[in-house]
Design a protein around this motif. Structure first.
Motif, PDB file in Angstrom:
ATOM      1  N   ARG A 210     -68.467   0.088  89.811  1.00 46.53           N
ATOM      2  CA  ARG A 210     -68.569   1.126  90.846  1.00 46.53           C
ATOM      3  C   ARG A 210     -69.387   0.646  92.040  1.00 46.53           C
ATOM      4  NH1 ARG A 210     -71.158   6.239  88.938  1.00 46.53           N
ATOM      5  NH2 ARG A 210     -72.538   4.821  87.785  1.00 46.53           N
ATOM      6  N   TYR A 211     -70.336  -0.261  91.784  1.00 49.49           N
ATOM      7  CA  TYR A 211     -71.239  -0.746  92.830  1.00 49.49           C
ATOM      8  C   TYR A 211     -71.263  -2.271  92.804  1.00 49.49           C
ATOM      9  CZ  TYR A 211     -72.894   4.084  92.676  1.00 49.49           C
ATOM     10  OH  TYR A 211     -72.961   5.455  92.700  1.00 49.49           O
ATOM     11  N   TYR A 212     -71.642  -2.859  93.933  1.00 46.82           N
ATOM     12  CA  TYR A 212     -71.716  -4.315  93.989  1.00 46.82           C
ATOM     13  C   TYR A 212     -72.882  -4.861  93.166  1.00 46.82           C
ATOM     14  CZ  TYR A 212     -67.979  -4.570  97.396  1.00 46.82           C
ATOM     15  OH  TYR A 212     -66.749  -4.498  98.004  1.00 46.82           O
ATOM     16  N   HIS A 215     -75.396  -0.362  88.214  1.00 46.61           N
ATOM     17  CA  HIS A 215     -76.398   0.542  87.701  1.00 46.61           C
ATOM     18  C   HIS A 215     -76.469   0.364  86.180  1.00 46.61           C
ATOM     19  CE1 HIS A 215     -76.121   3.498  91.363  1.00 46.61           C
ATOM     20  NE2 HIS A 215     -76.216   2.227  91.719  1.00 46.61           N
ATOM     21  N   GLU A 353     -75.379  -4.722 100.334  1.00 40.69           N
ATOM     22  CA  GLU A 353     -74.411  -4.461  99.276  1.00 40.69           C
ATOM     23  C   GLU A 353     -75.035  -3.801  98.055  1.00 40.69           C
ATOM     24  OE1 GLU A 353     -72.242  -7.938  98.193  1.00 40.69           O
ATOM     25  OE2 GLU A 353     -70.805  -7.720  99.823  1.00 40.69           O
ATOM     26  N   HIS A 356     -74.077  -0.319  97.966  1.00 42.31           N
ATOM     27  CA  HIS A 356     -72.706  -0.010  98.362  1.00 42.31           C
ATOM     28  C   HIS A 356     -71.798   0.183  97.150  1.00 42.31           C
ATOM     29  CE1 HIS A 356     -72.849  -1.743 102.730  1.00 42.31           C
ATOM     30  NE2 HIS A 356     -73.702  -0.763 102.523  1.00 42.31           N
ATOM     31  N   GLU A 357     -70.980   1.196  97.228  1.00 46.46           N
ATOM     32  CA  GLU A 357     -69.937   1.365  96.223  1.00 46.46           C
ATOM     33  C   GLU A 357     -68.787   0.408  96.535  1.00 46.46           C
ATOM     34  OE1 GLU A 357     -68.769   5.308  94.932  1.00 46.46           O
ATOM     35  OE2 GLU A 357     -70.399   6.159  96.126  1.00 46.46           O
ATOM     36  N   ASN A 449     -83.706  -1.183  97.203  1.00 48.71           N
ATOM     37  CA  ASN A 449     -82.654  -0.176  97.102  1.00 48.71           C
ATOM     38  C   ASN A 449     -83.276   1.208  97.218  1.00 48.71           C
ATOM     39  OD1 ASN A 449     -80.203   1.066  96.726  1.00 48.71           O
ATOM     40  ND2 ASN A 449     -80.181   0.803  94.509  1.00 48.71           N
TER      41      ASN A 449
END
Length: 644
Positions: A210-212, A215, A353, A356-357, A449
């Motif tokens: 989902r993200y660069y 999570h 990034e 970012h998604e 972040n």
């Protein structure tokens, strides 16, 4: 050079794709240098490399320039025609020379052909070697059993590859499921510094991130899927703790004491042990006086209670490392007030990034455009790993200042200084508190972040005077100020120096590995083996961590490869045990010790958990990842003996 040239994903020419809105969206949102790499591999159109080369610069380059829109549009149209009609597609695979040139142009700097084999293997262009298909290879005896400790990143890799190689194995995991540190760590904001598309197995490049930067929940999901796809479920035993390993010289077997979920002990007898318990599962608590007297709740980020609600609470966070930065960025908007206690400063850099998604079109490109996901993984590897290596090597001719070790390191430092100054232009107090006085990369860096944004909030205070003591209702700093709080969060990391943890390991003649390594002075051969401990492989061990940047996934895969090669040598010789020689152990550690003074981690101003109290770096691999890859293809002749 590599015997087999690079091919498409499955080694065959892919079928044409339909010219759909999804395809056009994928081309529009695909990373452009990666799209170029995939296109040229499929088409062999080197003219496109010539056209793009002037505009593609190294990651974080201050000389970055945009690629002209018309050139990007031309690339997208060429790839659209190739994918939908086959126009321009070559039937023959690209050769090594062309692949090496694609590598260099797509990352904006020369990439030597010595990286080819690593890229072919680790970026998924070639599947991991299937040992069951090697002609003449002797299959392991049915009664040859391997114990794997831990079902984290390395343990899952070991289990999957042991199974493919025909070994009987069992995985003992203390938690309720697979994932290791990513199963355990569930604090708000938990995430991974390493980019998603590299921090995964080379044989299972996921396109669902989902993200660069993943999570914690994404990482858990990936590892659950990897374990399921690898078929290791029947060999897993959860909620079970390995307490002791004892080598029996008469039988050439390890006697393993485990504590079962019901508390009863059981002894397993196995031929070999792969210890994948890792260093990031033994929380380190602060030694602040009075911690036990605090009347509120004390938690550690590594053991975060699922039912803990910080909303409207007064929170104190001890620590400013990676987990603390992630946590504070996540909870600052929720709490009444937050005080963060900083013992040491950290270099903080910003990669846009990280938050970012991955867009729908980019996901489509990763999943559907032949070789695109492999080339994107290469791009991430280069920009987040070996492409950064020059930052950690001291330049003996450097005469700039004592806050850097080379011209490139000084440039990176200035970039990071510029970031903190820009974020806190109206807060000179925070600029002073947050700017380190040591070279960047001499300790773990933090990817921002949301931490810096949190520190600028009115309800957040950064205290750098140090902790005098813990009071029943809060924390007293060394400057006499007192901060009342309801919750104390210890974001104080792990005890990584005591690499055996609580595990008792008794080798030949009763040798005790825990006593020999002590609290902070572990040594091994290639981060895996110690003379006197046959068939014992301690993964992620001394001086095998890729501390110049990302790459633990690569190290884990390489160590698993080397271990299975070692076990295969035992089986092929009809022997009982593999043991590294004293000479190989001594020579390798001497080589590490001679190399370390050239590395940034031993800079006079460096102070990190990579070093023990005597400032010996016991943790870091002082070379590139490609060097680790090359060193672990198979055990070197003369470095080991086979026993029994």
């Amino acid at each position: 050079m590599i015997a087999e040239p690079i091919r498409t994903i499955d080694g065959e020419t892919p079928a044409p794709l339909a010219d759909t809105p999804e395809l056009r969206e994928g081309l529009a949102e695909a990373n452009v240098p990666t799209l170029l790499a995939a296109y040229v591999q499929l088409s062999h159109d080197e003219v496109m490399l010539d056209r793009f080369a002037p505009f593609i610069k190294p990651a974080f380059s201050p000389d970055a320039v945009p690629v002209p829109d018309d050139l990007v549009a031309d690339l997208r149209e060429r790839m659209r025609r190739l994918l939908t009609t086959g126009e321009g597609r070559q039937s023959a695979p690209a050769d090594d020379r062309l692949v090496q040139r694609i590598m260099s142009v797509s990352v904006g700097e020369p990439v030597a052909d010595e990286f080819l084999e690593l890229v072919y293997d680790q970026c998924g262009f070639k599947p991991w070697i299937d040992r069951s298909q090697i002609e003449g290879r002797r299959r392991p005896p049915a009664d040859f059993k391997v114990l794997v400790i831990g079902a984290g990143l390395t343990g899952i890799a070991a289990a999957i590859k042991l199974g493919e190689a025909g070994y009987d194995y069992v995985v003992i995991e203390k938690n309720a499921n697979v994932g290791g540190t990513w199963w355990e760590n569930r604090y708000p904001g938990v995430g991974v510094d390493t980019p998603s598309h590299f921090y995964s197995f080379s044989w299972q490049i996921w396109t669902n991130w989902r993200y660069y930067h993943p999570h914690g929940a994404d990482m858990r999901q990936y590892m659950l899927e990897a374990a399921e796809t690898g078929g290791i479920g029947p060999n897993l035993r959860f909620n079970t703790i390995v307490e002791q390993l004892r080598w029996d010289e008469a039988s050439y077997m390890w006697h393993v004491t485990v504590k079962k979920p019901d508390g009863a002990r059981e002894t397993l007898i196995v031929n070999a042990v792969i210890n994948g318990h890792g260093p990031l599962n033994r929380p380190k608590w602060p030694d602040a006086p009075g911690l036990g007297d605090f009347k509120g709740q004390v938690v550690h980020t590594a053991t975060w209670p699922e039912d803990l609600d910080v909303r409207g609470k007064r929170v104190a966070v001890i620590g400013t490392g990676a987990s603390a930065a992630q946590l504070v960025g996540a909870i600052a908007p929720l709490v009444e007030n937050l005080t963060q206690f900083q013992r040491t400063r950290h270099w903080v850099i910003y990669n846009p990034e990280i938050a970012h998604e991955v867009s729908a079109g980019m996901k489509w490109a990763l999943a559907n455009i032949p070789t695109f996901k492999q080339w994107f993984r290469f791009r991430v590897y280069w920009s987040a790993a070996d492409g950064l290596f020059e930052n950690v090597v001291m330049d003996p001719a450097w005469a700039g200042n004592d806050l850097a070790v080379s011209a490139s390191n000084a440039m990176t430092r200035e970039w990071a200084v510029g970031y903190v100054q820009a974020k806190f232009a109206d807060r000179p107090d925070l600029i002073e508190k947050l700017t380190p006085n040591f070279p960047i990369f001499s300790k773990r860096i933090i990817l921002d972040n949301g931490w810096f944004d949190a520190l600028a909030r009115d309800n957040v205070h950064l205290q750098d005077a140090g902790i005098a003591r813990i009071l029943p209702h809060g924390i007293e700093a060394n400057d006499g100020s007192v901060y009342d709080c309801d919750i104390i969060v210890c974001a104080t990391g792990f005890n990584v120096a005591k690499m055996t943890g609580n595990l008792s390991i008794k080798g030949v003649g009763g040798r005790d590995l825990g006593e020999e390594w002590g609290e902070e002075d572990a040594r091994s051969y290639l981060g895996m083996c110690v003379p006197g401990f046959p068939n014992y492989f301690h993964t992620v061990g001394p001086n095998s961590a890729p501390n110049h940047a990302a790459g633990q996934n690569l190290v884990s895969e390489c160590q698993v490869n080397w271990i299975i090669e070692a076990l295969d040598a035992v089986v092929a010789a009809d022997a009982r045990a593999f043991e590294v020689t004293d000479q190989a152990f001594t020579d390798w550690n001497r080589m590490v010790d001679e190399r370390m003074p050239q590395m940034i981690w031993l800079h006079p101003r460096a102070n990190s958990y990579y070093n023990n109290s005597k400032k010996r770096n016991f943790m870091s691999w002082p070379w590139r990842l490609v060097d680790f890859f090359n060193a672990t293809r198979r055990p070197a002749e003369g470095s080991y003996t086979l026993r029994g």
